[in-house]
Scaffold this motif. Structure first.
Motif, mmCIF file in Angstrom:
data_model
loop_
_atom_site.group_PDB
_atom_site.id
_atom_site.type_symbol
_atom_site.label_atom_id
_atom_site.label_comp_id
_atom_site.label_asym_id
_atom_site.label_seq_id
_atom_site.Cartn_x
_atom_site.Cartn_y
_atom_site.Cartn_z
ATOM 1 N N PRO A 1 12.014 16.204 -9.143
ATOM 2 C CA PRO A 1 12.840 15.267 -9.915
ATOM 3 C C PRO A 1 13.911 14.589 -9.047
ATOM 4 O O PRO A 1 14.209 13.415 -9.255
ATOM 5 N N GLU A 2 14.442 15.319 -8.055
ATOM 6 C CA GLU A 2 15.474 14.738 -7.191
ATOM 7 C C GLU A 2 14.920 13.562 -6.387
ATOM 8 O O GLU A 2 15.564 12.523 -6.275
ATOM 9 N N TRP A 3 13.696 13.732 -5.844
ATOM 10 C CA TRP A 3 13.109 12.654 -5.056
ATOM 11 C C TRP A 3 12.666 11.505 -5.951
ATOM 12 O O TRP A 3 12.777 10.343 -5.572
ATOM 13 N N ARG A 4 12.166 11.811 -7.135
ATOM 14 C CA ARG A 4 11.785 10.736 -8.053
ATOM 15 C C ARG A 4 13.004 9.900 -8.427
ATOM 16 O O ARG A 4 12.936 8.677 -8.484
ATOM 17 N N ALA A 5 14.142 10.553 -8.646
ATOM 18 C CA ALA A 5 15.370 9.824 -8.996
ATOM 19 C C ALA A 5 15.936 9.062 -7.803
ATOM 20 O O ALA A 5 16.501 7.975 -7.955
ATOM 21 N N ALA A 6 15.778 9.622 -6.607
ATOM 22 C CA ALA A 6 16.366 9.000 -5.408
ATOM 23 C C ALA A 6 15.590 7.769 -4.956
ATOM 24 O O ALA A 6 16.179 6.820 -4.427
ATOM 25 N N ALA A 7 14.282 7.773 -5.138
ATOM 26 C CA ALA A 7 13.439 6.676 -4.640
ATOM 27 C C ALA A 7 13.296 5.607 -5.719
ATOM 28 O O ALA A 7 12.278 5.496 -6.382
ATOM 29 N N GLU B 1 0.833 -1.211 0.000
ATOM 30 C CA GLU B 1 0.000 0.000 0.000
ATOM 31 C C GLU B 1 0.863 1.254 0.000
ATOM 32 O O GLU B 1 0.567 2.224 -0.711
ATOM 33 N N ARG B 2 1.926 1.260 0.802
ATOM 34 C CA ARG B 2 2.816 2.435 0.835
ATOM 35 C C ARG B 2 3.485 2.657 -0.516
ATOM 36 O O ARG B 2 3.633 3.783 -0.970
ATOM 37 N N ILE B 3 3.894 1.568 -1.161
ATOM 38 C CA ILE B 3 4.511 1.685 -2.482
ATOM 39 C C ILE B 3 3.496 2.235 -3.480
ATOM 40 O O ILE B 3 3.809 3.124 -4.276
ATOM 41 N N GLU B 4 2.269 1.729 -3.435
ATOM 42 C CA GLU B 4 1.222 2.238 -4.326
ATOM 43 C C GLU B 4 0.928 3.713 -4.049
ATOM 44 O O GLU B 4 0.735 4.493 -4.987
ATOM 45 N N ASP B 5 0.891 4.117 -2.772
ATOM 46 C CA ASP B 5 0.692 5.535 -2.429
ATOM 47 C C ASP B 5 1.780 6.393 -3.056
ATOM 48 O O ASP B 5 1.517 7.459 -3.613
ATOM 49 N N TRP B 6 3.027 5.930 -2.943
ATOM 50 C CA TRP B 6 4.142 6.671 -3.540
ATOM 51 C C TRP B 6 3.950 6.771 -5.049
ATOM 52 O O TRP B 6 4.078 7.844 -5.637
ATOM 53 N N ASN B 7 3.621 5.651 -5.688
ATOM 54 C CA ASN B 7 3.467 5.645 -7.144
ATOM 55 C C ASN B 7 2.339 6.565 -7.606
ATOM 56 O O ASN B 7 2.458 7.216 -8.641
ATOM 57 N N ARG B 8 1.242 6.627 -6.837
ATOM 58 C CA ARG B 8 0.132 7.517 -7.217
ATOM 59 C C ARG B 8 0.543 8.988 -7.133
ATOM 60 O O ARG B 8 0.061 9.806 -7.910
ATOM 61 N N GLY B 9 1.402 9.333 -6.182
ATOM 62 C CA GLY B 9 1.780 10.730 -5.997
ATOM 63 C C GLY B 9 3.134 11.108 -6.554
ATOM 64 O O GLY B 9 3.577 12.242 -6.397
ATOM 65 N N VAL B 10 3.806 10.179 -7.222
ATOM 66 C CA VAL B 10 5.186 10.417 -7.654
ATOM 67 C C VAL B 10 5.300 11.611 -8.616
ATOM 68 O O VAL B 10 6.295 12.328 -8.604
ATOM 69 N N ALA B 11 4.285 11.850 -9.416
ATOM 70 C CA ALA B 11 4.349 12.969 -10.368
ATOM 71 C C ALA B 11 4.437 14.313 -9.654
ATOM 72 O O ALA B 11 4.965 15.286 -10.209
ATOM 73 N N ASP B 12 3.938 14.376 -8.426
ATOM 74 C CA ASP B 12 3.977 15.618 -7.656
ATOM 75 C C ASP B 12 5.295 15.815 -6.911
ATOM 76 O O ASP B 12 5.510 16.854 -6.291
ATOM 77 N N GLU B 13 6.159 14.825 -6.928
ATOM 78 C CA GLU B 13 7.449 14.914 -6.251
ATOM 79 C C GLU B 13 8.468 15.612 -7.141
ATOM 80 O O GLU B 13 8.338 15.632 -8.364
#
Length: 191
Positions: free
Chosen positions: A130-136, A116-128
């Motif tokens: 670029p640095e956090w998207r690349a790091a995670a 569920e946490r991974i899915e939550d991250w994936n749903r909101g990843v576009a709002d993060e």
């Protein structure tokens, strides 16, 4: 610098108590977001304050949560997690079918929670950023190890994580969840 982590290796009574949907969520919430009252926790989870308070007392009875003395005002009772890390070995409960069932339920519930946490991250990843998207980044590794080698590798990874946890975080640091869950594959699944 952070204090040393407080560990609890669950005994049969603790695992039977923790293997409850609300109780496991309460402990997780207190570990992740810190001390809170039963009222705040009930609001967060959409539950009844009285029931939430009851479940907190059940957790306290087995040493999984405790009063955060001095944090409340008046009669307000503030709860905190009594530990930072929870572990259990299913085989310890071989002579207790209820504790074995609780360990199985808890393991499955935590696996669902991770997903569920991974899915939550994936749903909101576009709002993060670029640095956090690349790091995670998500990675998986397949390797051939003995049980003792896997135990040793996990110990070394734990030590590495502890070194990172104890460094002085930068001003813009965020809480990061890192899950480590090595799963031996069945022999027929291996190359």
């Amino acid at each position: 610098m952070d204090e040393p982590l407080k560990h609890v290796d669950l005994d049969a009574r603790q695992i039977r108590t923790l293997a409850h949907p609300l109780r496991s969520r309460l402990v997780g919430e207190l570990r992740l977001n810190g001390p809170a009252t039963a009222t705040k926790l009930a609001e967060r989870f959409g539950t009844n304050t009285g029931a939430t308070s009851y479940h907190l007392r059940q957790l306290a009875e087995v040493g999984l949560v405790e009063d955060d003395t001095g944090a409340g005002r008046g009669r307000e009772r503030v709860w905190r997690a009594a530990h930072d890390v929870t572990t259990w070995e299913r085989d310890r409960f071989a002579d207790d079918p209820n504790a074995t069932a609780a360990a199985g339920w808890l393991t499955s519930a935590y696996a669902r929670h991770i997903a569920e946490r991974i899915e939550d991250w994936n749903r909101g990843v576009a709002d993060e950023s670029p640095e956090w998207r690349a790091a995670a980044q998500f990675s998986d590794y397949i390797m051939r190890l003995t049980a003792s080698e896997l135990t040793q590798m996990t110990k070394e990874l734990d030590e590495l994580i502890e070194r990172w946890r104890h460094r002085q975080p930068a001003a813009d640091a965020r809480p990061v969840l890192l899950y480590l869950y090595p799963i031996p594959l069945a022999q027929e699944d291996t190359p």
